[in-house]
Design an enzyme around this catalytic site. Structure first.
Site, PDB file in Angstrom:
ATOM      1  N   SER A  82       0.781  -1.250   0.000  1.00 14.15           N
ATOM      2  CA  SER A  82       0.000   0.000   0.000  1.00 14.15           C
ATOM      3  C   SER A  82       0.810   1.296   0.000  1.00 14.15           C
ATOM      4  CB  SER A  82      -0.915   0.021   1.239  1.00 14.15           C
ATOM      5  OG  SER A  82      -0.147   0.217   2.411  1.00 14.15           O
ATOM      6  N   THR A 121      -8.359   2.822  -4.325  1.00 17.86           N
ATOM      7  CA  THR A 121      -7.870   4.156  -3.993  1.00 17.86           C
ATOM      8  C   THR A 121      -8.199   5.161  -5.090  1.00 17.86           C
ATOM      9  OG1 THR A 121      -5.818   5.405  -3.720  1.00 17.86           O
ATOM     10  CG2 THR A 121      -5.644   3.377  -4.958  1.00 17.86           C
ATOM     11  N   ASP A 122      -8.275   6.442  -4.703  1.00 18.51           N
ATOM     12  CA  ASP A 122      -8.483   7.499  -5.708  1.00 18.51           C
ATOM     13  C   ASP A 122      -7.237   7.708  -6.569  1.00 18.51           C
ATOM     14  OD1 ASP A 122      -6.848   8.697  -3.819  1.00 18.51           O
ATOM     15  OD2 ASP A 122      -8.135  10.444  -3.473  1.00 18.51           O
ATOM     16  N   GLU A 123      -6.109   7.124  -6.151  1.00 21.56           N
ATOM     17  CA  GLU A 123      -4.865   7.333  -6.913  1.00 21.56           C
ATOM     18  C   GLU A 123      -4.908   6.714  -8.296  1.00 21.56           C
ATOM     19  OE1 GLU A 123      -1.249   6.580  -4.873  1.00 21.56           O
ATOM     20  OE2 GLU A 123      -2.001   7.379  -2.996  1.00 21.56           O
ATOM     21  N   TYR A 148       2.546   1.562  -7.393  1.00 22.27           N
ATOM     22  CA  TYR A 148       1.428   1.252  -6.486  1.00 22.27           C
ATOM     23  C   TYR A 148       0.090   1.560  -7.153  1.00 22.27           C
ATOM     24  CZ  TYR A 148      -2.188   2.167  -3.005  1.00 22.27           C
ATOM     25  OH  TYR A 148      -3.388   2.200  -2.327  1.00 22.27           O
ATOM     26  N   LYS A 152      -2.985  -0.948  -8.393  1.00 22.48           N
ATOM     27  CA  LYS A 152      -4.366  -0.860  -7.893  1.00 22.48           C
ATOM     28  C   LYS A 152      -5.329  -0.645  -9.070  1.00 22.48           C
ATOM     29  CE  LYS A 152      -5.760  -0.934  -4.247  1.00 22.48           C
ATOM     30  NZ  LYS A 152      -6.181  -2.004  -3.296  1.00 22.48           N
ATOM     31  N   GLY A 273       7.796  11.664  -9.351  1.00 24.77           N
ATOM     32  CA  GLY A 273       6.445  11.515  -9.923  1.00 24.77           C
ATOM     33  C   GLY A 273       5.326  11.905  -8.962  1.00 24.77           C
TER      34      GLY A 273
HETATM   35  P1  NAD Z   1      -1.796  -1.544   5.054  1.00 30.21           P
HETATM   36  O1  NAD Z   1      -0.489  -1.606   4.365  1.00 30.21           O
HETATM   37  O2  NAD Z   1      -1.872  -0.902   6.406  1.00 30.21           O
HETATM   38  O3  NAD Z   1      -2.373  -3.025   5.236  1.00 30.21           O
HETATM   39  C1  NAD Z   1      -2.275  -3.988   4.219  1.00 30.21           C
HETATM   40  C2  NAD Z   1      -2.461  -5.378   4.852  1.00 30.21           C
HETATM   41  O4  NAD Z   1      -2.407  -6.356   3.811  1.00 30.21           O
HETATM   42  C3  NAD Z   1      -1.373  -5.741   5.863  1.00 30.21           C
HETATM   43  O5  NAD Z   1      -1.942  -6.260   7.039  1.00 30.21           O
HETATM   44  C4  NAD Z   1      -0.535  -6.795   5.141  1.00 30.21           C
HETATM   45  O6  NAD Z   1       0.050  -7.738   6.025  1.00 30.21           O
HETATM   46  C5  NAD Z   1      -1.584  -7.438   4.243  1.00 30.21           C
HETATM   47  N1  NAD Z   1      -0.984  -8.068   3.047  1.00 30.21           N
HETATM   48  C6  NAD Z   1      -0.055  -7.539   2.208  1.00 30.21           C
HETATM   49  N2  NAD Z   1       0.259  -8.439   1.252  1.00 30.21           N
HETATM   50  C7  NAD Z   1      -0.496  -9.544   1.475  1.00 30.21           C
HETATM   51  C8  NAD Z   1      -0.648 -10.798   0.823  1.00 30.21           C
HETATM   52  N3  NAD Z   1       0.074 -11.110  -0.277  1.00 30.21           N
HETATM   53  N4  NAD Z   1      -1.529 -11.681   1.327  1.00 30.21           N
HETATM   54  C9  NAD Z   1      -2.255 -11.398   2.441  1.00 30.21           C
HETATM   55  N5  NAD Z   1      -2.148 -10.234   3.106  1.00 30.21           N
HETATM   56  C10 NAD Z   1      -1.290  -9.315   2.626  1.00 30.21           C
HETATM   57  O7  NAD Z   1      -2.811  -0.854   4.045  1.00 30.21           O
HETATM   58  P2  NAD Z   1      -4.073   0.080   4.330  1.00 30.21           P
HETATM   59  O8  NAD Z   1      -3.632   1.482   4.360  1.00 30.21           O
HETATM   60  O9  NAD Z   1      -4.853  -0.493   5.450  1.00 30.21           O
HETATM   61  O10 NAD Z   1      -4.883  -0.132   2.959  1.00 30.21           O
HETATM   62  C11 NAD Z   1      -5.866  -1.158   2.839  1.00 30.21           C
HETATM   63  C12 NAD Z   1      -6.497  -1.075   1.474  1.00 30.21           C
HETATM   64  O11 NAD Z   1      -7.102   0.203   1.308  1.00 30.21           O
HETATM   65  C13 NAD Z   1      -5.509  -1.226   0.314  1.00 30.21           C
HETATM   66  O12 NAD Z   1      -6.117  -1.988  -0.685  1.00 30.21           O
HETATM   67  C14 NAD Z   1      -5.271   0.205  -0.158  1.00 30.21           C
HETATM   68  O13 NAD Z   1      -4.950   0.236  -1.516  1.00 30.21           O
HETATM   69  C15 NAD Z   1      -6.622   0.825   0.123  1.00 30.21           C
HETATM   70  N6  NAD Z   1      -6.627   2.278   0.376  1.00 30.21           N
HETATM   71  C16 NAD Z   1      -5.828   2.823   1.334  1.00 30.21           C
HETATM   72  C17 NAD Z   1      -5.905   4.188   1.614  1.00 30.21           C
HETATM   73  C18 NAD Z   1      -5.061   4.849   2.697  1.00 30.21           C
HETATM   74  O14 NAD Z   1      -5.119   6.062   2.850  1.00 30.21           O
HETATM   75  N7  NAD Z   1      -4.316   4.099   3.488  1.00 30.21           N
HETATM   76  C19 NAD Z   1      -6.774   4.992   0.862  1.00 30.21           C
HETATM   77  C20 NAD Z   1      -7.568   4.405  -0.122  1.00 30.21           C
HETATM   78  C21 NAD Z   1      -7.498   3.034  -0.348  1.00 30.21           C
HETATM   79  O1  TDX Z   2       7.418  11.823   5.285  1.00 31.05           O
HETATM   80  C1  TDX Z   2       6.591  12.145   4.419  1.00 31.05           C
HETATM   81  N1  TDX Z   2       6.546  13.436   3.990  1.00 31.05           N
HETATM   82  C2  TDX Z   2       5.662  13.873   3.051  1.00 31.05           C
HETATM   83  O2  TDX Z   2       5.661  15.076   2.709  1.00 31.05           O
HETATM   84  C3  TDX Z   2       5.670  11.184   3.831  1.00 31.05           C
HETATM   85  C4  TDX Z   2       5.710   9.740   4.258  1.00 31.05           C
HETATM   86  C5  TDX Z   2       4.783  11.636   2.884  1.00 31.05           C
HETATM   87  N2  TDX Z   2       4.787  12.938   2.489  1.00 31.05           N
HETATM   88  C6  TDX Z   2       3.765  13.392   1.523  1.00 31.05           C
HETATM   89  C7  TDX Z   2       3.584  12.545   0.288  1.00 31.05           C
HETATM   90  C8  TDX Z   2       2.109  12.716  -0.011  1.00 31.05           C
HETATM   91  O3  TDX Z   2       1.890  13.899  -0.767  1.00 31.05           O
HETATM   92  O4  TDX Z   2       2.506  13.326   2.222  1.00 31.05           O
HETATM   93  C9  TDX Z   2       1.452  12.903   1.352  1.00 31.05           C
HETATM   94  C10 TDX Z   2       0.824  11.642   1.902  1.00 31.05           C
HETATM   95  O5  TDX Z   2       1.787  10.615   1.765  1.00 31.05           O
HETATM   96  P1  TDX Z   2       1.450   9.066   2.122  1.00 31.05           P
HETATM   97  O6  TDX Z   2       0.993   8.974   3.536  1.00 31.05           O
HETATM   98  O7  TDX Z   2       2.614   8.258   1.687  1.00 31.05           O
HETATM   99  O8  TDX Z   2       0.139   8.810   1.243  1.00 31.05           O
HETATM  100  P2  TDX Z   2      -0.148   8.832  -0.343  1.00 31.05           P
HETATM  101  O9  TDX Z   2       1.077   8.593  -1.135  1.00 31.05           O
HETATM  102  O10 TDX Z   2      -0.965  10.054  -0.625  1.00 31.05           O
HETATM  103  O11 TDX Z   2      -1.071   7.509  -0.460  1.00 31.05           O
HETATM  104  C11 TDX Z   2      -2.024   7.176   0.577  1.00 31.05           C
HETATM  105  O12 TDX Z   2      -3.333   7.489   0.197  1.00 31.05           O
HETATM  106  C12 TDX Z   2      -3.879   6.720  -0.852  1.00 31.05           C
HETATM  107  C13 TDX Z   2      -1.934   5.704   0.951  1.00 31.05           C
HETATM  108  O13 TDX Z   2      -0.612   5.384   1.355  1.00 31.05           O
HETATM  109  C14 TDX Z   2      -2.366   4.834  -0.195  1.00 31.05           C
HETATM  110  O14 TDX Z   2      -2.381   3.474   0.197  1.00 31.05           O
HETATM  111  C15 TDX Z   2      -3.748   5.231  -0.610  1.00 31.05           C
HETATM  112  O15 TDX Z   2      -4.125   4.524  -1.750  1.00 31.05           O
END
Ligand code: NAD
Ligand code: TDX
Length: 332
Positions: A82, A121-123, A148, A152, A273
């Site tokens: 992720s 994700t919106d990405e 990433y 997705k 990027g």
């Molecule tokens: P995270 O990295 O915290 O958790 C991912 C989990 O998946 C972990 O527990 C990891 O052990 C498990 N995992 C990874 N590879 C695996 C595999 N091969 N088999 C089984 N388990 C596996 O991620 P998150 O931030 O909780 O994101 C969860 C979902 O939501 C993802 O699909 C991500 O794309 C989506 N998402 C995240 C955000 C965000 O802001 N974090 C926003 C929009 C969508």
């Molecule tokens: O130390 C940092 N300093 C910084 O400026 C880190 C770790 C990030 N950043 C910036 C990069 C991004 O513009 O902050 C913003 C947020 O970064 P991340 O937390 O890495 O999130 P982002 O890359 O936006 O992606 C997250 O949201 C969409 C999640 O990690 C993804 O899993 C989800 O799909």
């Protein structure tokens, strides 16, 4: 009541989803999670043993996935590699888990005729200019930037193809940036909070003008429940709570709430990027399913998140050093 298979339930959003669903419904839950560096058993502490089990395993393990899917009514698929920064260093797990893993689940869902919800994700839509009034909608063209987000995007398209070609019952959701408890310290908000607690200066990529559209993880998960229960099969729903903020503004809020000078941070190397801005138009979710965010005050949600990290050092301290060592190796 029926059994729900939650993939990635030991991660940030998945674990909050499991806590939410068990406390608001009668369902039983099986979590399938490989417990990678991002998964944490402790995030699932305190759950009712008679309605919850954790299976440690990989979503690419076709035999295991087949048996678990056969045994449930609904699959909610959170598991993913992720983190964008990691995908720039080592893309392979993103292809393996996000594409091959999703494919493996879809094949089992097809065989057993189970309902599937894909969390994305919106990405996948790429980015918007900072001064563009536009926001992403369900019809925005896919244009991912990083390994990433490309993986997705590919997983979303696999789900759509399995709906169209094989008639599986599936919904998709694409959410903006989540914040809240139990998020890995590699991510922006927890990284900076735990930096301040550890006496490390927070790190802002580039100028810090990039904009993210923040939503509390509980609001995301309530939307997922609405989509599972009321959403139309084959449909995508965008999830967002009108929370656009620049990274610089978020960091200044963290510093202010933690009693530090608002300029007590370093600018570091920008992400290659680096997407400029994400913004969600949530009209479909609101008008069709009646969803509304409960956490409308970002500063309040941020203050509660800071409190959580202050009171749960045992949860994050073991991963902090390795995370910062990884960042140091890329100058971030
Ligand atoms: P995270 O990295 O915290 O958790 C991912 C989990 O998946 C972990 O527990 C990891 O052990 C498990 N995992 C990874 N590879 C695996 C595999 N091969 N088999 C089984 N388990 C596996 O991620 P998150 O931030 O909780 O994101 C969860 C979902 O939501 C993802 O699909 C991500 O794309 C989506 N998402 C995240 C955000 C965000 O802001 N974090 C926003 C929009 C969508
Ligand atoms: O130390 C940092 N300093 C910084 O400026 C880190 C770790 C990030 N950043 C910036 C990069 C991004 O513009 O902050 C913003 C947020 O970064 P991340 O937390 O890495 O999130 P982002 O890359 O936006 O992606 C997250 O949201 C969409 C999640 O990690 C993804 O899993 C989800 O799909």
């Amino acid at each position: 009541m029926s059994r729900v298979l939650v993939t990635g339930g030991a991660g940030f959003i998945g674990s909050n989803f499991v806590h939410h669903l068990l406390s608001t419904s009668e369902h039983s839950i099986t979590v399938l999670d490989a417990l990678t560096y991002a998964g944490n058993r402790a995030s699932l502490d305190g759950l009712p043993a008679e309605r919850f089990e954790l299976v440690e395993g990989d979503i690419r393990d076709a035999a295991l996935v087949d048996a678990l899917v056969a045994d449930c009514e609904l699959v909610v698929h959170f598991a993913a590699a992720s983190h964008n920064d990691n995908s720039l260093q080592a893309p392979s797990p993103f292809i393996q888990t996000n594409l091959v893993g999703t494919f493996t689940l879809l094949e089992a869902v097809r065989r057993h005729g189970r309902r599937f919800h894909h969390v994305s994700t919106d990405e996948v839509y790429g980015d918007l200019a900072l001064d563009d009034p536009a926001r992403f909608t369900e019809t925005t063209a896919y244009n991912p930037s990083s390994p990433y987000s490309a993986s997705k995007a590919g997983s979303d398209l696999l789900v759509r193809a399995w709906v169209r070609s094989f008639g599986i019952a599936a919904t998709l959701s694409n959410c903006s940036n989540n914040y809240g408890p139990r998020q890995h310290v590699e991510k922006f908000i927890p990284r900076q909070i735990t930096n301040v607690i550890c006496g490390i200066r927070p790190k802002l990529y580039g100028t810090g003008e990039n904009v993210r559209d923040w939503i509390h993880v509980d609001d995301h998960n309530r939307a997922v429940v609405d989509i599972i229960t009321k959403g139309r099969s084959g449909h995508t729903y965008l999830i967002g709570a009108n929370g656009e903020r620049s990274n610089k503004a978020v960091l200044e809020s963290i510093l202010r709430l933690m009693g530090e000078p608002v300029d007590a941070y370093d600018h570091v190397r920008d992400r290659p990027g680096h997407d400029r801005r994400y913004a969600i138009d949530n009209s479909k979710l609101v008008s069709e399913l009646g969803w509304r965010p409960e956490h409308r005050d970002f500063e309040q949600g941020l203050a509660a998140t800071i409190d959580w990290y202050r009171h749960n050092r045992d949860w994050w301290l073991p991963m902090k050093q390795a995370t910062e060592a990884r960042y140091a190796s890329t100058g971030q």
